[in-house]
Design an enzyme around this catalytic site. Structure first.
Site, PDB file in Angstrom:
ATOM      1  N   CYS A 214       0.653  -5.571  11.483  1.00 53.98           N
ATOM      2  CA  CYS A 214       0.873  -5.966  10.091  1.00 53.98           C
ATOM      3  C   CYS A 214       1.273  -7.431   9.979  1.00 53.98           C
ATOM      4  CB  CYS A 214       1.950  -5.075   9.479  1.00 53.98           C
ATOM      5  SG  CYS A 214       2.381  -5.547   7.792  1.00 53.98           S
TER       6      CYS A 214
ATOM      7  N   CYS B 214       9.370  -8.533   5.652  1.00 56.12           N
ATOM      8  CA  CYS B 214       9.664  -7.148   6.044  1.00 56.12           C
ATOM      9  C   CYS B 214      10.309  -7.149   7.423  1.00 56.12           C
ATOM     10  CB  CYS B 214       8.374  -6.328   6.089  1.00 56.12           C
ATOM     11  SG  CYS B 214       8.639  -4.576   6.466  1.00 56.12           S
TER      12      CYS B 214
ATOM     13  N   GLU C  42       3.530 -11.368  -2.405  1.00 52.57           N
ATOM     14  CA  GLU C  42       2.143 -11.002  -2.703  1.00 52.57           C
ATOM     15  C   GLU C  42       2.076  -9.793  -3.613  1.00 52.57           C
ATOM     16  OE1 GLU C  42      -0.190 -11.857   1.399  1.00 52.57           O
ATOM     17  OE2 GLU C  42      -0.883 -10.142   0.230  1.00 52.57           O
TER      18      GLU C  42
ATOM     19  N   SER D 169       4.967   4.076  -0.476  1.00 49.96           N
ATOM     20  CA  SER D 169       4.560   4.189   0.925  1.00 49.96           C
ATOM     21  C   SER D 169       5.691   3.733   1.836  1.00 49.96           C
ATOM     22  CB  SER D 169       3.318   3.313   1.155  1.00 49.96           C
ATOM     23  OG  SER D 169       2.963   3.310   2.524  1.00 49.96           O
TER      24      SER D 169
ATOM     25  N   CYS E 292      -0.779  -3.192  -6.466  1.00 48.78           N
ATOM     26  CA  CYS E 292      -0.073  -3.003  -5.202  1.00 48.78           C
ATOM     27  C   CYS E 292       1.128  -3.950  -5.222  1.00 48.78           C
ATOM     28  CB  CYS E 292      -1.022  -3.326  -4.041  1.00 48.78           C
ATOM     29  SG  CYS E 292      -0.238  -3.211  -2.434  1.00 48.78           S
TER      30      CYS E 292
ATOM     31  N   ASN F  43      -7.526  -3.715   9.059  1.00 50.30           N
ATOM     32  CA  ASN F  43      -7.958  -5.037   8.572  1.00 50.30           C
ATOM     33  C   ASN F  43      -7.495  -6.067   9.583  1.00 50.30           C
ATOM     34  OD1 ASN F  43      -8.968  -4.252   6.069  1.00 50.30           O
ATOM     35  ND2 ASN F  43      -6.917  -4.279   5.185  1.00 50.30           N
TER      36      ASN F  43
ATOM     37  N   CYS G 117      -2.259  -7.046   4.409  1.00 46.00           N
ATOM     38  CA  CYS G 117      -0.929  -7.296   3.870  1.00 46.00           C
ATOM     39  C   CYS G 117      -0.322  -8.573   4.440  1.00 46.00           C
ATOM     40  CB  CYS G 117      -0.016  -6.135   4.232  1.00 46.00           C
ATOM     41  SG  CYS G 117      -0.885  -4.583   4.302  1.00 46.00           S
TER      42      CYS G 117
ATOM     43  N   SER H 258       3.490   6.314   6.504  1.00 46.52           N
ATOM     44  CA  SER H 258       2.639   5.618   7.472  1.00 46.52           C
ATOM     45  C   SER H 258       2.856   6.216   8.850  1.00 46.52           C
ATOM     46  CB  SER H 258       2.975   4.121   7.478  1.00 46.52           C
ATOM     47  OG  SER H 258       2.625   3.552   6.246  1.00 46.52           O
ATOM     48  N   LEU H 259       1.925   7.026   9.298  1.00 46.97           N
ATOM     49  CA  LEU H 259       2.074   7.752  10.564  1.00 46.97           C
ATOM     50  C   LEU H 259       1.463   6.959  11.731  1.00 46.97           C
ATOM     51  CD1 LEU H 259       3.450  10.456  10.806  1.00 46.97           C
ATOM     52  CD2 LEU H 259       1.217  11.560  10.769  1.00 46.97           C
ATOM     53  N   HIS H 260       0.166   6.681  11.623  1.00 42.31           N
ATOM     54  CA  HIS H 260      -0.562   5.801  12.540  1.00 42.31           C
ATOM     55  C   HIS H 260      -0.727   6.290  13.977  1.00 42.31           C
ATOM     56  CE1 HIS H 260      -0.359   3.287   9.130  1.00 42.31           C
ATOM     57  NE2 HIS H 260       0.724   2.625   9.417  1.00 42.31           N
TER      58      HIS H 260
ATOM     59  N   GLY I 175       6.995  -5.409   2.562  1.00 43.13           N
ATOM     60  CA  GLY I 175       8.318  -4.798   2.612  1.00 43.13           C
ATOM     61  C   GLY I 175       8.320  -3.298   2.813  1.00 43.13           C
ATOM     62  N   GLU I 176       9.501  -2.776   3.125  1.00 37.06           N
ATOM     63  CA  GLU I 176       9.695  -1.343   3.340  1.00 37.06           C
ATOM     64  C   GLU I 176      10.511  -0.800   2.158  1.00 37.06           C
ATOM     65  OE1 GLU I 176       8.727   1.296   5.029  1.00 37.06           O
ATOM     66  OE2 GLU I 176      10.257   2.291   3.834  1.00 37.06           O
TER      67      GLU I 176
ATOM     68  N   CYS J 253       5.923  -3.954  12.368  1.00 36.64           N
ATOM     69  CA  CYS J 253       4.807  -3.157  12.891  1.00 36.64           C
ATOM     70  C   CYS J 253       3.794  -4.120  13.526  1.00 36.64           C
ATOM     71  CB  CYS J 253       4.148  -2.351  11.771  1.00 36.64           C
ATOM     72  SG  CYS J 253       5.291  -1.204  10.972  1.00 36.64           S
TER      73      CYS J 253
HETATM   74  N1  SAH Z   1       6.339  -0.528   4.679  1.00 31.27           N
HETATM   75  C1  SAH Z   1       5.562   0.449   3.991  1.00 31.27           C
HETATM   76  C2  SAH Z   1       4.692  -0.123   2.874  1.00 31.27           C
HETATM   77  C3  SAH Z   1       3.968  -1.413   3.112  1.00 31.27           C
HETATM   78  S1  SAH Z   1       2.569  -1.406   4.193  1.00 31.27           S
HETATM   79  C4  SAH Z   1       4.735   1.242   4.974  1.00 31.27           C
HETATM   80  O1  SAH Z   1       4.734   0.904   6.157  1.00 31.27           O
HETATM   81  O2  SAH Z   1       4.126   2.229   4.592  1.00 31.27           O
HETATM   82  C5  SAH Z   1       1.362  -0.437   3.347  1.00 31.27           C
HETATM   83  C6  SAH Z   1       0.308   0.156   4.276  1.00 31.27           C
HETATM   84  O3  SAH Z   1      -0.552  -0.873   4.808  1.00 31.27           O
HETATM   85  C7  SAH Z   1       0.942   0.852   5.471  1.00 31.27           C
HETATM   86  O4  SAH Z   1       0.325   2.082   5.721  1.00 31.27           O
HETATM   87  C8  SAH Z   1       0.658  -0.137   6.576  1.00 31.27           C
HETATM   88  O5  SAH Z   1       0.695   0.459   7.823  1.00 31.27           O
HETATM   89  C9  SAH Z   1      -0.728  -0.652   6.180  1.00 31.27           C
HETATM   90  N2  SAH Z   1      -1.125  -1.874   6.898  1.00 31.27           N
HETATM   91  C10 SAH Z   1      -0.358  -2.876   7.355  1.00 31.27           C
HETATM   92  N3  SAH Z   1      -1.090  -3.786   8.016  1.00 31.27           N
HETATM   93  C11 SAH Z   1      -2.370  -3.360   7.992  1.00 31.27           C
HETATM   94  C12 SAH Z   1      -3.613  -3.852   8.523  1.00 31.27           C
HETATM   95  N4  SAH Z   1      -3.673  -5.000   9.191  1.00 31.27           N
HETATM   96  N5  SAH Z   1      -4.741  -3.131   8.300  1.00 31.27           N
HETATM   97  C13 SAH Z   1      -4.696  -1.966   7.599  1.00 31.27           C
HETATM   98  N6  SAH Z   1      -3.564  -1.450   7.071  1.00 31.27           N
HETATM   99  C14 SAH Z   1      -2.410  -2.134   7.268  1.00 31.27           C
END
Ligand code: SAH
Length: 353
Positions: A133, A126, A106, A203, A119, A302, A345, A226-228, A173-174, A130
């Site tokens: 995701c 990946c 994508e 990121s 993007c 999302n 994503c 990405s802290l979360h 991906g990471e 998470c």
């Molecule tokens: N692996 C890397 C980059 C890809 S994800 C990372 O984790 O940063 C890019 C961003 O989208 C990350 O902050 C990820 O947590 C966020 N993301 C993934 N799924 C999501 C969702 N369903 N809603 C909102 N953000 C999301």
């Protein structure tokens, strides 16, 4: 362009240039044409045709001699094909690109005002898994090569007929599990495609020692982490790969990154209703980040099909913002665009494969 010395190790490998050619530097292309028995200046022409004119096949380079063009027909330039294209009402376009081995990734083109942001994905799938995701739910196939990352930007540029101004490495991906190719792609996007380093954002969810290693390259790119979650217990729950990598260690590496590069770090924080969006969690986050040269980017979740997290309502989001602001933390909210086109994503890939 930028005066910062950029990843010289990539350019020094000029003796072994193996096509696909997208992502190669001017020096690499000049060496390559000479290896093909051509004068060095053809390298400059090749560079211009790949990056400025966006040629898709080497045999279409009309300034090259006819006979050589016929020979070049069998050499891969490394461009993907658009497998699917979904336009959202806000102008965002999501692409499924088919790579030369048939894998699908994508890429998203996001037009705003005078900007065009792409993007990009860095892996097929990946491995980080998470919990919120969609990409993580689909498993992992392989890393993307340098040419496959740069191609995504050239493809969006071609489709929009507009120069790409910004690139965010936030697709599938990471990135820091594919550091070598990501660094090589960053060099090419900066020096070949002509995008300023400050307009490039990588990121990461955080991989032990990799942020420290990235800092050694002294790039002027933006690092987003990405802290979360404001603490290790909750973070582990959302991000299984965080288990062996305590939040303290991750933040210590981020501090080093700031010291070494002089660039502030941007922290991404998905807002999941009732999970990590409570006022006390905002306070805890602020406490953790106090005195840190950083910026918090809140991303309202999302929804994806596989899990039943919920996006908080506007009042909840605003309350979280207000607490961070009161605590002197720089904060912004990033609403995802193009939601109508299967925004989160990895979702487009899952639904359209
Ligand atoms: N692996 C890397 C980059 C890809 S994800 C990372 O984790 O940063 C890019 C961003 O989208 C990350 O902050 C990820 O947590 C966020 N993301 C993934 N799924 C999501 C969702 N369903 N809603 C909102 N953000 C999301």
């Amino acid at each position: 362009m930028s005066a910062t010395p950029l990843i010289s190790s990539v350019d020094s490998r000029t003796s072994e240039i193996i096509p696909p050619l997208v992502g190669a530097s001017l020096a690499e292309l000049s060496t390559w044409v000479q290896q093909q028995g051509q004068p060095a200046y053809r390298g400059k022409q090749l560079h211009e045709w790949i990056y400025q004119k966006g040629v898709r096949s080497l045999c279409d380079i009309s300034v090259f001699p006819k006979q050589w063009r016929a020979e070049l027909a069998k050499i891969s330039i490394g461009r993907s094909n658009i497998h699917h294209r979904a336009v959202a009402p806000d102008g965002t376009i999501k692409y499924l690109l088919q790579l030369t081995d048939g894998q699908i990734i994508e890429t998203v083109g996001i037009p705003t005002d005078k900007r065009l942001t792409v993007c990009v994905s860095t892996q097929v799938g990946c491995p980080m898994a998470c919990d919120f995701c969609a990409t993580g739910k689909g498993g992992y196939k392989r890393n993307l090569a340098r040419y496959e990352i740069v191609d995504q930007v050239l493809t969006v540029q071609e489709d929009f007929q507009q120069r790409v101004s910004h690139v965010v490495f936030m697709g599938m991906g990471e990135p820091l599990l594919n550091t070598e190719n990501v660094l090589a792609a960053l060099r090419s996007l900066n020096q070949d495609v002509g995008i300023g380093q400050r307009s490039l954002t990588v990121s990461t969810v955080g991989i032990r020692d990799r942020i420290r290693q990235l800092a050694q390259h002294h790039l002027q790119i933006t690092l987003a982490v990405s802290l979360h979650a404001p603490n290790q217990a909750l973070r582990e729950q959302l991000i299984p790969s965080a288990r062996p990598y305590p939040l303290e260690d991750l933040l210590a590496e981020c501090r080093e990154y700031v010291e070494i590069t002089g660039r502030r770090v941007s922290f991404e924080y998905i807002l999941l209703a009732g999970v990590n969006d409570l006022p006390e969690q905002a306070l805890e986050l602020a406490k953790r980040l106090r005195g840190f040269q950083s910026h918090v980017n809140l991303i309202p979740y999302n929804p994806i099909a596989e899990v039943d997290y919920k996006r908080p309502n506007r009042d909840r989001i605003q309350a979280f913002v207000n607490i961070l602001k009161q605590q002197q933390i720089a904060v912004s909210v990033r609403y995802s665009r193009g939601l109508e086109a299967d925004a989160a994503c990895g979702q487009l890939r899952i639904n359209k494969k």
